[in-house]
Design a protein around this motif. Structure first.
Motif, short mmCIF file in Angstrom:
data_model
loop_
_atom_site.label_atom_id
_atom_site.label_comp_id
_atom_site.label_asym_id
_atom_site.label_seq_id
_atom_site.Cartn_x
_atom_site.Cartn_y
_atom_site.Cartn_z
N ASN A 200 0.81 -1.22 0.00
CA ASN A 200 0.00 0.00 0.00
C ASN A 200 0.84 1.28 0.00
N LEU A 201 2.16 1.16 -0.08
CA LEU A 201 3.04 2.33 -0.10
C LEU A 201 3.14 2.83 -1.54
N PRO A 202 2.80 4.11 -1.79
CA PRO A 202 2.84 4.65 -3.15
C PRO A 202 4.23 4.53 -3.78
N THR A 203 4.26 4.24 -5.07
CA THR A 203 5.51 4.03 -5.81
C THR A 203 6.44 5.22 -5.70
N GLU A 204 5.91 6.44 -5.75
CA GLU A 204 6.77 7.63 -5.68
C GLU A 204 7.50 7.72 -4.33
N ILE A 205 6.87 7.25 -3.27
CA ILE A 205 7.53 7.25 -1.96
C ILE A 205 8.63 6.19 -1.95
N VAL A 206 8.33 5.01 -2.48
CA VAL A 206 9.34 3.95 -2.55
C VAL A 206 10.55 4.43 -3.34
N ASN A 207 10.31 5.05 -4.49
CA ASN A 207 11.41 5.55 -5.32
C ASN A 207 12.24 6.59 -4.57
N THR A 208 11.58 7.50 -3.85
CA THR A 208 12.29 8.52 -3.08
C THR A 208 13.12 7.88 -1.98
N LEU A 209 12.54 6.92 -1.25
CA LEU A 209 13.27 6.25 -0.18
C LEU A 209 14.51 5.52 -0.71
N ASN A 210 14.38 4.92 -1.88
CA ASN A 210 15.50 4.17 -2.46
C ASN A 210 16.69 5.07 -2.79
N LYS A 211 16.48 6.36 -2.92
CA LYS A 211 17.55 7.31 -3.26
C LYS A 211 18.24 7.87 -2.02
N LEU A 212 17.72 7.61 -0.84
CA LEU A 212 18.25 8.23 0.38
C LEU A 212 19.39 7.43 1.00
N SER A 213 20.17 8.13 1.81
CA SER A 213 21.29 7.50 2.53
C SER A 213 20.75 6.71 3.72
N PRO A 214 21.56 5.79 4.27
CA PRO A 214 21.13 5.06 5.47
C PRO A 214 20.80 5.99 6.64
N GLU A 215 21.55 7.08 6.82
CA GLU A 215 21.28 8.02 7.91
C GLU A 215 19.93 8.70 7.71
N GLN A 216 19.63 9.09 6.48
CA GLN A 216 18.34 9.72 6.20
C GLN A 216 17.20 8.73 6.45
N LEU A 217 17.41 7.49 6.03
CA LEU A 217 16.37 6.47 6.23
C LEU A 217 16.13 6.20 7.72
N GLN A 218 17.20 6.20 8.53
CA GLN A 218 17.05 6.03 9.98
C GLN A 218 16.24 7.19 10.56
N GLY A 219 16.52 8.40 10.11
CA GLY A 219 15.75 9.56 10.58
C GLY A 219 14.28 9.47 10.20
N ILE A 220 14.02 9.02 8.98
CA ILE A 220 12.64 8.86 8.53
C ILE A 220 11.94 7.77 9.35
N ALA A 221 12.65 6.68 9.63
CA ALA A 221 12.06 5.60 10.42
C ALA A 221 11.67 6.10 11.81
N THR A 222 12.56 6.87 12.42
CA THR A 222 12.29 7.42 13.76
C THR A 222 11.09 8.36 13.71
N TYR A 223 11.08 9.23 12.70
CA TYR A 223 9.97 10.18 12.54
C TYR A 223 8.66 9.44 12.28
N ALA A 224 8.68 8.44 11.38
CA ALA A 224 7.46 7.71 11.04
C ALA A 224 6.88 7.00 12.26
N GLU A 225 7.73 6.43 13.08
CA GLU A 225 7.26 5.75 14.29
C GLU A 225 6.63 6.75 15.26
N ALA A 226 7.30 7.89 15.45
CA ALA A 226 6.75 8.91 16.35
C ALA A 226 5.44 9.47 15.82
N LEU A 227 5.36 9.67 14.51
CA LEU A 227 4.13 10.18 13.90
C LEU A 227 2.99 9.18 14.06
N ALA A 228 3.27 7.90 13.87
CA ALA A 228 2.24 6.87 14.03
C ALA A 228 1.73 6.85 15.47
#
Length: 108
Positions: free
Chosen positions: A11-39
């Motif tokens: 259910n994750l939109p393709t444009e989000i998947v494509n954007t995530l695939n371009k990010l660094s591991p540090e950026q992805l860790q930040g997004i994971a932390t933010y996504a968990e807090a937002l949820a």
């Protein structure tokens, strides 16, 4: 751990998947932390809204005016230490059919 990249949720939109695939591991860790807090924040908001709805239902007076159906919704307002009850309801799919109010009811 597999050498293959993980499969994104269906259910994750393709444009989000494509954007995530371009990010660094540090950026992805930040997004994971933010996504968990937002949820957690959104879940907490939902619980608070449900709690407020339950509280409003509990405040509903048992002594409805005779012409107000049990399915009517109520709005309670406090003005100058007086509590006012406003009921609205529908008959079938029509626009609101009626309103009734009780003015004022002392809160003391």
């Amino acid at each position: 751990m597999s050498h293959e990249p993980p499969t994104p949720p269906a259910n994750l939109p393709t444009e989000i998947v494509n954007t995530l695939n371009k990010l660094s591991p540090e950026q992805l860790q930040g997004i994971a932390t933010y996504a968990e807090a937002l949820a957690e924040h959104k879940e907490r908001e939902t619980r608070l809204e449900e709690s407020a709805d339950q509280k409003e239902a509990e405040e509903r007076p048992d002594d409805l005016p005779n012409d107000v159906p049990a399915k009517a919704t109520i709005t309670i307002k406090e003005i100058n230490d007086n509590r006012y009850y406003y009921w609205q309801w529908r008959d079938g799919g029509e626009a609101p059919r009626g309103q009734a109010s009780r003015l004022p009811v002392s809160t003391t």
